[in-house]
Design an enzyme around this catalytic site. Structure first.
Site, PDB file in Angstrom:
ATOM      1  N   SER A 135      -3.431 -20.268  22.745  1.00 30.44           N
ATOM      2  CA  SER A 135      -4.234 -20.525  23.931  1.00 30.44           C
ATOM      3  C   SER A 135      -3.338 -21.139  24.999  1.00 30.44           C
ATOM      4  O   SER A 135      -2.720 -22.182  24.763  1.00 30.44           O
ATOM      5  CB  SER A 135      -5.380 -21.478  23.555  1.00 30.44           C
ATOM      6  N   LYS A 161      -4.239 -15.909  24.739  1.00 26.37           N
ATOM      7  CA  LYS A 161      -5.493 -16.264  25.432  1.00 26.37           C
ATOM      8  C   LYS A 161      -5.132 -17.112  26.636  1.00 26.37           C
ATOM      9  O   LYS A 161      -4.419 -18.092  26.513  1.00 26.37           O
ATOM     10  CB  LYS A 161      -6.391 -17.029  24.464  1.00 26.37           C
ATOM     11  N   LEU A 162      -5.641 -16.701  27.797  1.00 27.94           N
ATOM     12  CA  LEU A 162      -5.407 -17.468  29.016  1.00 27.94           C
ATOM     13  C   LEU A 162      -6.659 -18.235  29.377  1.00 27.94           C
ATOM     14  O   LEU A 162      -7.764 -17.677  29.384  1.00 27.94           O
ATOM     15  CB  LEU A 162      -5.140 -16.541  30.208  1.00 27.94           C
ATOM     16  N   LYS A 163      -6.493 -19.499  29.704  1.00 26.54           N
ATOM     17  CA  LYS A 163      -7.588 -20.261  30.285  1.00 26.54           C
ATOM     18  C   LYS A 163      -7.757 -19.800  31.729  1.00 26.54           C
ATOM     19  O   LYS A 163      -6.763 -19.614  32.452  1.00 26.54           O
ATOM     20  CB  LYS A 163      -7.249 -21.759  30.254  1.00 26.54           C
ATOM     21  N   ASP A 188     -10.492 -17.390  28.442  1.00 27.91           N
ATOM     22  CA  ASP A 188     -11.486 -18.415  28.109  1.00 27.91           C
ATOM     23  C   ASP A 188     -11.789 -19.234  29.366  1.00 27.91           C
ATOM     24  O   ASP A 188     -10.877 -19.821  29.948  1.00 27.91           O
ATOM     25  CB  ASP A 188     -10.935 -19.328  27.003  1.00 27.91           C
ATOM     26  N   ASN A 190     -14.306 -21.725  29.507  1.00 24.85           N
ATOM     27  CA  ASN A 190     -14.942 -23.026  29.237  1.00 24.85           C
ATOM     28  C   ASN A 190     -16.091 -23.305  30.217  1.00 24.85           C
ATOM     29  O   ASN A 190     -16.143 -24.387  30.826  1.00 24.85           O
ATOM     30  CB  ASN A 190     -13.912 -24.157  29.253  1.00 24.85           C
ATOM     31  N   GLU A 213     -14.310 -15.372  26.907  1.00 26.01           N
ATOM     32  CA  GLU A 213     -14.902 -16.467  26.123  1.00 26.01           C
ATOM     33  C   GLU A 213     -15.648 -17.435  27.040  1.00 26.01           C
ATOM     34  O   GLU A 213     -15.095 -17.915  28.031  1.00 26.01           O
ATOM     35  CB  GLU A 213     -13.773 -17.182  25.372  1.00 26.01           C
ATOM     36  N   ASP A 238     -18.335 -19.651  22.616  1.00 25.68           N
ATOM     37  CA  ASP A 238     -17.699 -20.798  21.952  1.00 25.68           C
ATOM     38  C   ASP A 238     -18.700 -21.959  22.014  1.00 25.68           C
ATOM     39  O   ASP A 238     -19.534 -22.128  21.102  1.00 25.68           O
ATOM     40  CB  ASP A 238     -16.369 -21.114  22.667  1.00 25.68           C
ATOM     41  N   LYS A 262     -15.775 -22.710  15.435  1.00 23.87           N
ATOM     42  CA  LYS A 262     -15.094 -23.998  15.287  1.00 23.87           C
ATOM     43  C   LYS A 262     -15.989 -24.823  14.379  1.00 23.87           C
ATOM     44  O   LYS A 262     -17.135 -25.128  14.731  1.00 23.87           O
ATOM     45  CB  LYS A 262     -14.966 -24.712  16.636  1.00 23.87           C
ATOM     46  N   GLY A 290      -9.873 -23.394  18.072  1.00 17.13           N
ATOM     47  CA  GLY A 290      -9.078 -24.583  17.783  1.00 17.13           C
ATOM     48  C   GLY A 290      -9.475 -25.718  18.699  1.00 17.13           C
ATOM     49  O   GLY A 290     -10.064 -25.496  19.764  1.00 17.13           O
TER      50      GLY A 290
END
Ligand code: OSB
Ligand code: MG
Length: 367
Positions: A135, A161-163, A188, A190, A213, A238, A262, A290
Site C-alpha cells: 500500500s 495499491k495507491l492511496k 484505496d 479511505n 477500495e 474495507d 481485517k 493491513g
C-alpha cells in the site's frame, strides 16, 4: 484456559517512511499488545487501533481502557475461557471490535500454543506462502511516487495499491499505469469521496484497476451500490465491513464485488474467517488488509491470507516496508511472498530486548 494475568503493553515504533492517506499522515505506530498468561501457556494479541481515531473511532488509549475496565473483568469472571467463547462473553459490551479482537487473538494464541497447532492450520490455510502487495501513501509529486513504486516492484511486490483522495487520483494512477504497464494495480480512498463523485471516479475505469477500495463513507452501503452502477471497476469495501452478516448484506445489495478482510475491524480472527466463508459462498473474492501491524499481527494475517478465497494479493507486506526493527524476527519477502508461520500459535514471539526498548507503558491485570 484460566487467565492468571493479562499484560497490557503500549509500544511505539517509528515508521521507515511517513504514510499519508486521505485521513492524515502517520510517522510512527503506537500499538497496544495483550499478553494472556495461563497455567500452561501464554499468548499474544495485537490491537490494530491507531494512536488516534482517524481510521475508525477506536484508538490505543480507548482500547486500553475498554479492555482493562470492561473486557478483562468479564473474562476473569468466566473462569475457564476458550477462544471460541470470547466473543460471546464480551458481547454485552457494545462496539470496540479491535479491542475485543486483540483479546481473542491472545487467548487463541495461548490455546493453540498449548495444543501445538499453528494459526494457519487452525484457520484452514491451504498454501504455505501468500502473494503480497504493498500500500503506497499519497505523494506530493509524480517523480517521488514513481520512485517509491519502482522500489517496491524491485523488492518483488506482486500488486501495488495507491492511496487516493480528491485532487490526487486520476493523474497519479495514470502516471503509475503508463510507467509500469501491466502490473496488478488498485486504489484505496479511505472514504474520501461522496455519491456526487460517481462520474469523476468513473474516469478511473480506463486504467484497468483490480478494484476501488472504500470510496464512500463507512455507513453508506447503498451509496456504494449506486456507485457500482456508474463505475465499471469493482468496488471493494474495507471500513464498511464490520461483521460476516454485514458482508453478506453488502454483497446482496450489490455494494461490493470484492472484500478487504481485517480481523481487528470485525472483532477477531474467528469472525474474519466467517467473513471469508460468506464471501466464498457468494463467489466474492477477498484479500487481507493491513493496519501497519508488527510481526505479531502480521503472523496472524499471513495465516488468514492462506485461506482458499484469498485470491488477491494482500496488504501483507514485509516487516521492512514498515519498520527498521520489528518486535519479532522480521517477515522477509521471498519472490513476492511471505511464508505462513508453521510453529504453534502465531509461530513468532517478541524479542524481549527489542520489546523492552520500544515499550512506553506496561501494566499487569489480575482477577
Ligand atoms: O485503509 O487499508 C487501509 C493503513 C492504515 C489505515 C488504513 C489502511 C492502511 C493501509 C496500509 O492501506 C495497510 C498495510 O500495509 O498495513
Ligand atoms: Mg483500506
Amino acid at each position: 484456559m484460566r487467565l492468571e494475568s493479562v499484560e497490557l503493553r503500549c509500544i511505539r515504533l517509528p515508521l521507515v517512511a511517513p504514510f499519508r492517506t486521505s485521513l492524515g499522515t502517520e510517522r510512527e505506530r503506537d500499538v497496544l499488545l495483550v499478553r494472556v498468561v495461563g497455567p500452561d501457556a501464554e499468548g499474544w494479541g495485537e490491537c490494530v487501533a491507531f494512536g488516534t481515531p482517524f481510521y475508525s473511532y477506536e484508538y490505543v488509549a480507548g482500547a486500553y481502557d475498554v479492555i482493562k475496565r470492561h473486557l478483562l473483568p468479564r473474562l476473569f469472571a468466566a473462569g475457564d475461557v476458550a477462544a471460541e467463547d470470547v466473543a460471546s462473553l464480551l458481547d454485552e459490551v457494545r462496539g470496540h471490535p479491535m479491542a475485543k479482537g486483540a483479546v481473542e487473538m491472545a487467548v487463541l494464541d495461548a490455546e493453540l500454543r498449548e495444543r501445538g497447532v499453528s494459526f494457519g492450520e487452525f484457520l484452514g490455510a491451504v498454501r504455505p506462502a501468500v502473494d503480497c502487495g504493498v500500500s503506497v501513501g499519497i505523494h506530493e509529486n509524480a517523480s517521488d511516487l514513481l520512485r517509491t513504486v519502482e522500489g517496491y516492484l524491485d523488492d518483488g511486490y506482486r500488486r501495488i495499491k495507491l492511496k487516493i483522495e480528491p485532487g490526487h487520483d486520476v493523474e497519479p494512477v495514470r502516471a503509475v499505469r503508463e510507467r509500469f504497464g501491466d502490473i496488478l494495480f488498485q486504489v484505496d480512498a479511505n472514504a474520501a469521496y461522496t455519491r456526487d463523485d460517481a462520474q469523476h471516479l468513473a474516469e478511473l475505469d480506463e486504467f484497468d484497476l483490480l478494484l476501488i477500495e472504500q470510496p464512500l463513507p463507512e455507513d453508506d452501503i447503498v451509496g456504494h451500490a449506486l456507485l457500482a452502477q456508474t463505475v465499471t471497476t469493482p468496488i471493494c469495501l474495507d471500513e464498511s465491513i464490520t461483521s460476516a452478516r454485514g458482508a453478506e448484506d453488502a454483497i446482496a445489495l450489490g455494494a461490493c464485488g470484492v472484500v478487504n478482510i481485517k480481523a481487528g475491524r470485525v472483532g477477531g480472527y474467528l469472525e474474519a474467517r466467517r467473513v471469508h466463508d460468506v464471501c466464498a459462498a457468494a463467489k466474492v473474492p477477498v484479500w487481507c488488509g493491513g493496519m501497519l501491524e508488527t510481526a505479531l499481527g502480521r503472523a496472524a494475517n499471513v495465516a488468514l491470507a492462506a485461506l482458499p478465497n484469498f485470491t488477491l494479493p494482500g496488504d501483507t507486506s514485509a516487516s521492512g516496508r514498515y519498520y527498521a526493527e520489528d518486535i519479532c524476527e522480521p517477515f522477509v519477502l521471498e519472490d513476492g511472498r511471505l511464508a505462513v508461520p508453521t510453529g504453534p500459535g502465531l509461530g513468532v514471539s517478541p524479542l524481549p530486548d527489542v520489546l523492552e526498548r520500544v515499550t512506553t507503558a506496561v501494566e499487569t491485570c489480575r482477577p
